[in-house]
Design a protein around this motif. Structure first.
Motif, PDB file in Angstrom:
ATOM      1  N   THR A  76       0.826  -1.209   0.000  1.00  0.00           N
ATOM      2  CA  THR A  76       0.000   0.000   0.000  1.00  0.00           C
ATOM      3  C   THR A  76       0.859   1.258   0.000  1.00  0.00           C
ATOM      4  O   THR A  76       0.629   2.192  -0.779  1.00  0.00           O
ATOM      5  N   ALA A  77       1.873   1.326   0.857  1.00  0.00           N
ATOM      6  CA  ALA A  77       2.710   2.517   0.961  1.00  0.00           C
ATOM      7  C   ALA A  77       3.735   2.577  -0.165  1.00  0.00           C
ATOM      8  O   ALA A  77       3.968   3.632  -0.752  1.00  0.00           O
ATOM      9  N   GLU A  78       4.413   1.459  -0.443  1.00  0.00           N
ATOM     10  CA  GLU A  78       5.402   1.412  -1.509  1.00  0.00           C
ATOM     11  C   GLU A  78       5.661  -0.043  -1.863  1.00  0.00           C
ATOM     12  O   GLU A  78       5.275  -0.959  -1.139  1.00  0.00           O
ATOM     13  N   LEU A  79       6.332  -0.238  -2.996  1.00  0.00           N
ATOM     14  CA  LEU A  79       6.721  -1.569  -3.432  1.00  0.00           C
ATOM     15  C   LEU A  79       8.219  -1.707  -3.153  1.00  0.00           C
ATOM     16  O   LEU A  79       9.033  -0.985  -3.747  1.00  0.00           O
ATOM     17  N   ARG A  80       8.564  -2.591  -2.211  1.00  0.00           N
ATOM     18  CA  ARG A  80       9.957  -2.712  -1.746  1.00  0.00           C
ATOM     19  C   ARG A  80      10.347  -4.187  -1.744  1.00  0.00           C
ATOM     20  O   ARG A  80       9.670  -5.017  -1.144  1.00  0.00           O
ATOM     21  N   VAL A  81      11.477  -4.511  -2.436  1.00  0.00           N
ATOM     22  CA  VAL A  81      11.873  -5.914  -2.573  1.00  0.00           C
ATOM     23  C   VAL A  81      13.391  -6.020  -2.492  1.00  0.00           C
ATOM     24  O   VAL A  81      14.111  -5.216  -3.084  1.00  0.00           O
ATOM     25  N   PRO A  82      13.942  -7.009  -1.740  1.00  0.00           N
ATOM     26  CA  PRO A  82      15.402  -7.206  -1.704  1.00  0.00           C
ATOM     27  C   PRO A  82      15.877  -7.851  -3.002  1.00  0.00           C
ATOM     28  O   PRO A  82      15.281  -8.815  -3.483  1.00  0.00           O
ATOM     29  N   ILE A 116      10.220   1.393  -4.973  1.00  0.00           N
ATOM     30  CA  ILE A 116       9.535   2.324  -5.869  1.00  0.00           C
ATOM     31  C   ILE A 116       8.091   2.454  -5.407  1.00  0.00           C
ATOM     32  O   ILE A 116       7.582   1.627  -4.648  1.00  0.00           O
ATOM     33  N   GLY A 117       7.468   3.524  -5.895  1.00  0.00           N
ATOM     34  CA  GLY A 117       6.053   3.710  -5.554  1.00  0.00           C
ATOM     35  C   GLY A 117       5.816   4.744  -4.470  1.00  0.00           C
ATOM     36  O   GLY A 117       4.667   4.932  -4.037  1.00  0.00           O
ATOM     37  N   ARG A 118       6.845   5.439  -4.023  1.00  0.00           N
ATOM     38  CA  ARG A 118       6.674   6.474  -2.998  1.00  0.00           C
ATOM     39  C   ARG A 118       7.442   7.719  -3.440  1.00  0.00           C
ATOM     40  O   ARG A 118       8.602   7.626  -3.858  1.00  0.00           O
ATOM     41  N   GLY A 119       6.814   8.892  -3.312  1.00  0.00           N
ATOM     42  CA  GLY A 119       7.487  10.137  -3.677  1.00  0.00           C
ATOM     43  C   GLY A 119       7.819  10.151  -5.155  1.00  0.00           C
ATOM     44  O   GLY A 119       6.981   9.878  -6.028  1.00  0.00           O
ATOM     45  N   THR A 120       9.084  10.492  -5.447  1.00  0.00           N
ATOM     46  CA  THR A 120       9.526  10.538  -6.850  1.00  0.00           C
ATOM     47  C   THR A 120      10.067   9.200  -7.329  1.00  0.00           C
ATOM     48  O   THR A 120      10.483   9.077  -8.482  1.00  0.00           O
ATOM     49  N   ARG A 121      10.122   8.205  -6.445  1.00  0.00           N
ATOM     50  CA  ARG A 121      10.649   6.890  -6.831  1.00  0.00           C
ATOM     51  C   ARG A 121       9.509   6.054  -7.427  1.00  0.00           C
ATOM     52  O   ARG A 121       8.883   5.246  -6.739  1.00  0.00           O
ATOM     53  N   GLN A 122       9.223   6.298  -8.695  1.00  0.00           N
ATOM     54  CA  GLN A 122       8.089   5.627  -9.321  1.00  0.00           C
ATOM     55  C   GLN A 122       8.509   4.659 -10.439  1.00  0.00           C
ATOM     56  O   GLN A 122       7.771   3.750 -10.763  1.00  0.00           O
ATOM     57  N   GLN A 178      -5.951  10.235  -3.711  1.00  0.00           N
ATOM     58  CA  GLN A 178      -4.817  10.587  -4.555  1.00  0.00           C
ATOM     59  C   GLN A 178      -3.948   9.377  -4.898  1.00  0.00           C
ATOM     60  O   GLN A 178      -3.230   9.391  -5.887  1.00  0.00           O
ATOM     61  N   ASP A 179      -3.969   8.362  -4.033  1.00  0.00           N
ATOM     62  CA  ASP A 179      -3.118   7.197  -4.238  1.00  0.00           C
ATOM     63  C   ASP A 179      -3.804   5.975  -3.660  1.00  0.00           C
ATOM     64  O   ASP A 179      -4.941   6.050  -3.177  1.00  0.00           O
ATOM     65  N   ILE A 180      -3.085   4.845  -3.705  1.00  0.00           N
ATOM     66  CA  ILE A 180      -3.679   3.589  -3.229  1.00  0.00           C
ATOM     67  C   ILE A 180      -3.991   3.659  -1.742  1.00  0.00           C
ATOM     68  O   ILE A 180      -5.044   3.200  -1.289  1.00  0.00           O
ATOM     69  N   ALA A 181      -3.045   4.221  -0.959  1.00  0.00           N
ATOM     70  CA  ALA A 181      -3.275   4.312   0.491  1.00  0.00           C
ATOM     71  C   ALA A 181      -4.520   5.144   0.776  1.00  0.00           C
ATOM     72  O   ALA A 181      -5.358   4.798   1.627  1.00  0.00           O
ATOM     73  N   GLY A 182      -4.691   6.304   0.041  1.00  0.00           N
ATOM     74  CA  GLY A 182      -5.868   7.136   0.236  1.00  0.00           C
ATOM     75  C   GLY A 182      -7.131   6.433  -0.189  1.00  0.00           C
ATOM     76  O   GLY A 182      -8.190   6.585   0.433  1.00  0.00           O
ATOM     77  N   TYR A 183      -7.048   5.652  -1.272  1.00  0.00           N
ATOM     78  CA  TYR A 183      -8.213   4.899  -1.738  1.00  0.00           C
ATOM     79  C   TYR A 183      -8.696   3.911  -0.670  1.00  0.00           C
ATOM     80  O   TYR A 183      -9.898   3.796  -0.411  1.00  0.00           O
TER      81      TYR A 183
END
Length: 873
Positions: free
Chosen positions: A731-737, A751-757, A849-854
């Motif tokens: 929901t907040a961002e897509l984060r993977v090792p 990616i998926g948060r701020g300018t990291r899209q 505005q975004d997935i979290a807000g939805y």
């Protein structure tokens, strides 16, 4: 970290040996001198008292000799009588032994004849059984081939209306794939299964009505039927008009052809299977016929061979029995003779013992006479003897104490010497063609490199050394101690030369480089070589490493001031990176970091300099001093030749260059440790191998180092544990090792948060871009459920890279483009754009505005992250 002693510990070992030798030599001299004076006085008195008794003993000894000769003559007479009785017993024993041998030989011959008759009966029975099995199998096979021929006739009859099916049936025995390895019984079973399968399939084919129709009425016979209306109109029979007749004819032909092709379509699969099965059955029948014949022949050969082998064995046993009987006759004769010899020998020994007993008694008599004289003598020397024994005891006690102290002091020193020699011999054997040919790349860095031997002459190490054997060194009086560079604490070296010694020092630097390469895993070392005077010639052999990887020797040998200054600056930057990114406050040295980092360990850097300070600017010297001061902690070490004929800047402090290095200097034709000198020691620099051997070795190291800079991190390092599968929320961002950074940390793609899209991955062919894509896809699929992330996978490399996700049905994959067509890729982008518009409408309805807000606004529809991956963009 090295477990071998460095130069400092080696010199401490020599100093401890020198001090121990001097101390124990003084103690030995004192103890020996005092004892010698005291014991000499006592022994002189004993000799005077012993001489007085010698004449009295002489007369008593003469009387004892006469009695001894009489006793010997009586014993000789008894010995001859016993010898005669032994010879009579020998003849009787031989006669009894031969009779027992004849009885045992007859019994064995009877048993072997009985075994021969039983072997013949068994052979006849086995031949009969093999013939019965062959006849039974042949009868079973005849029944099956009759069934096969009947099925083939039925198949030909059923396929009569279709030429294609009949051709399949004719070619089937040639194209059928059959495993003919099993034996004839297994092949018969497969034949029966094939016939059963063919019969069932043929029955199902005959139930296809259309196919059955054309088996009775070939399609070519229906042509006149189709043409009937046209013929009727042509001959003006009936009321059909010409156009109607043609239409009816076309319809009837189309109907017949349609039925024909319908029958062929419905029966094609069954016809192919029937043909393949009957072809396989025909091949199996032929194989059964061949294999049963071969089996029958081999079985008869086996039975005959077993009978022949048994007969030969029985014949051999009979011959052996007769031979053994002959041998036993000789053996028993020998045994009787041996027994006679033993008894005779025992008689001789008894006789000898009696003589010895008489001699002992005589000797004891003489001893008693002597003891009586000694007792009288000892009455006078008792006091002296007791004092001598006491002095000896005191001396031995003192020696035992001295010897214990010697072992306590020398034992550890000798053990350390032998351990150092053994370890150096194993790690650094003398250069030879065999050693270089047998060399194999190491799995781990040994953290040590040999550069010289320190020859130690124990007899010259100090003024005096112990002379008593009890205070002798366990090892040789002259031995060599290896001088080693150890890492990280004492890995740099500084050679100082003036008018002599330069050639041997340059050779030693080349030797150290080769020793380091021989004891390190491929690619774990990197050399920066500076040769301003020789322009690279001094290290020409090492330059072969550049043919296999520029990183091994940093591309070239550096000679010009600007180049030297730049390379030293890069090494300083490397040290800054190691301290700030890797060591920090977690690791004391790069060795500790590398032990934790494993396969992503940092390389050890070696700065090799010849003819310093030629072409060194003030900036370069400052950078060099920085490397010398802090390099060891960061894995950067120096191997420097300082030519003292060249001037250095006025503000240059030599001690800064020396305090962290092993320092050696040339003195005449010798190389000595700077400020460290012991008498009886000589330093010998290790010479490098010949140019040819060195070049061959460098090529082997280079070949082993190809792709050594490639680091592979096992996928297991980044995958989630079993209890955390699909546990991540996007929901907040897509984060993977996606890999490792540093010794213990993981590197994440976020990616998926701020300018990291978005992310763009660029690189040369083979650099691992597609592999990184697979890591991202598979790891996200393990960490996140399909409701958290979904993939749109487009591959313009013939569609092969992402095909596995389509083939295995990856639940996260919404689209997998397995075609490299441009229009297909464009359609995938259009699908993503449509999803973007759809989600925009949903967000606008809820004011999000975004997935979290939805989700906070009460959105109920699953909203996974959409990840579009395009390979070969």
């Amino acid at each position: 970290m090295s477990s071998q002693p460095g130069v400092k510990k080696t010199l401490e070992l020599v100093e401890s040996l020198r001090a121990a030798l001097a101390e124990f030599a003084a103690a030995e001299e004192k103890l020996t001198h005092e004892f010698r004076i005291r014991i000499s006085r006592e022994r002189q008195r004993i000799e005077e008292l012993s001489q007085e008794e010698a004449n009295r003993v002489a007369k008593e000894i003469a009387d004892a000799e006469t009695a001894y000769e009489s006793a010997k003559q009586a014993e000789d007479t008894r010995h001859n009588n016993r010898k005669a009785r032994i010879n009579r017993a020998r003849a009787a024993s031989k006669e009894q032994s031969l009779e027992r041998i004849e009885n045992r030989t007859g019994t064995r011959k009877y048993e072997l004849q009985r075994m021969l008759m039983e072997s013949e009966r068994k052979r006849d029975a086995d031949f009969a059984g093999a013939a019965a099995d062959y006849q039974q199998f042949s009868a079973d096979l005849a029944n099956e081939v009759a069934t096969l021929e009947g099925l083939e006739k039925k198949a030909h009859s059923s396929f009569r209306g279709y030429g294609k099916f009949r051709r399949l049936l004719r070619r089937a025995p040639e194209t059928a794939k059959v495993n003919l390895e099993p034996d004839h019984k297994q092949l018969l079973g497969e034949l029966r299964s094939a016939l059963s399968k063919a019969g069932g399939e043929l029955g199902r084919f005959r139930h296809i009505i259309v196919a059955r129709l054309f088996s009775f009425l070939p399609v070519w016979l229906l042509v006149p039927l189709c043409a009937t209306p046209v013929l009727l109109q042509h001959f003006q029979i009936g009321s059909l008009r010409q156009r109607d007749a043609i239409a009816i004819t076309v319809c009837m032909a189309a109907l017949i052809l349609g039925l024909y092709f319908l029958g062929r379509f419905k029966g094609a699969i069954l016809a192919r299977s029937i043909a393949e099965t009957l072809g396989k059955a025909r091949r199996l029948y032929g194989a059964c016929v061949e294999k049963v014949e071969v089996h029958y022949q081999k079985e008869n050969e086996r039975i005959q061979n077993e009978f022949t082998a048994g007969t030969e064995w029985i014949d051999g046993e009979l011959k052996n029995a007769l031979k053994e009987a002959g041998a036993q006759r000789g053996t028993f004769r020998e045994a009787v003779d041996e027994k006679t010899v033993r008894i005779t020998s025992r008689n001789e020994r008894y006789h000898k013992a009696k003589l010895e007993d008489a001699e002992d008694k005589h000797r004891n008599r003489l001893a008693w006479l002597k003891q009586a004289a000694d007792a009288r003598k000892k009455a006078f020397e008792k006091d002296c003897t007791e004092r001598e024994a006491k002095m000896l005891e005191e001396k031995e006690n003192q020696w035992r104490k001295l010897e214990e102290d010697w072992q306590t002091r020398i034992g550890p020193i000798q053990y350390a010497i032998v351990a150092a020699q053994t370890a150096a011999q194993n790690l650094f054997p003398p250069w030879s063609e065999k050693i270089l040919n047998d060399w194999r790349p190491q799995n781990s860095f040994q953290h040590v490199a040999k550069f010289a031997d320190l020859e130690v002459d124990v007899t010259r190490l100090c003024d005096t050394v112990p002379k008593d054997p009890r205070l002798t060194l366990p090892g040789p009086q002259r031995f060599n101690l290896p001088l080693l560079l150890t890492y990280p604490e004492q890995g740099s070296i500084l050679y100082e030369t003036a008018n002599t010694g330069r050639e041997s020092v340059i050779g030693s630097l080349n030797d150290i480089i080769l020793r380091l390469l021989a004891t390190a895993p491929p690619g774990r070392l990197s050399f920066t070589v500076v040769d301003p005077v020789g322009l690279g010639q001094n290290f020409a052999g090492v330059m072969h490493l550049a043919d296999y990887g520029e990183q091994l020797i940093n591309s070239r040998i550096w000679t010009q001031p600007a180049q030297i200054e730049q390379r030293l600056g890069e090494l300083n930057e490397h040290m800054e990176k190691v301290i700030q990114m890797y060591l920090r406050n977690e690791y004391e040295t790069i060795v500790e970091y590398n032990q934790a980092a494993g396969n992503i360990a940092e390389k050890y850097q070696f700065l090799v300099i010849a003819d310093f300070p030629t072409n060194f600017s003030e900036v370069a010297i400052k950078r060099l001093l920085s490397i010398v001061s802090s390099g060891a902690r960061c894995g950067v070490y120096t191997l420097i030749h300082w030519d003292k004929r060249h001037a250095v800047p006025q503000d240059f402090v030599p001690d800064e260059l020396k305090k962290t290095s092993v320092c050696l200097s040339a003195k005449g034709n010798e190389i000595i440790l700077t400020g460290k000198s012991y008498p009886g020691t000589t330093l010998h620099l290790e010479a490098p191998p010949s140019a040819e051997l060195a070049t061959n070795f460098i090529h082997r190291v280079g070949q082993a180092s190809v792709d050594s800079s490639r680091v592979e991190v096992p996928f297991e390092h980044v995958v989630p544990p079993d209890n955390q599968l699909w546990s991540e929320d996007t929901t907040a961002e897509l984060r993977v090792p996606i890999g490792r950074t540093g010794a213990t940390k993981l590197q994440y793609l976020a990616i998926g948060r701020g300018t990291r899209q978005h992310a763009l991955i660029a690189g040369k062919t083979g650099s691992g871009k597609s592999t990184l894509f697979h890591v991202i896809i598979t790891n996200l699929a393990l960490w996140c459920s399909p409701e958290q992330v979904e993939f749109y996978l487009v591959d313009f490399k013939k569609g092969v890279e992402f095909k596995c996700y389509a083939a295995k049905g990856l639940p996260h994959a919404k689209v997998v483009a397995i075609e490299s067509d441009r229009e297909f890729g464009l359609s995938v982008l259009q699908r993503v754009d449509d999803e973007l518009k759809r989600r925009g409408d949903l967000f606008r309805k809820l004011g999000a505005q975004d997935i979290a807000g939805y989700k906070r606004a009460g959105g109920t529809e699953p909203m996974p992250r959409c990840l579009l991956l395009i390979d070969e963009f």
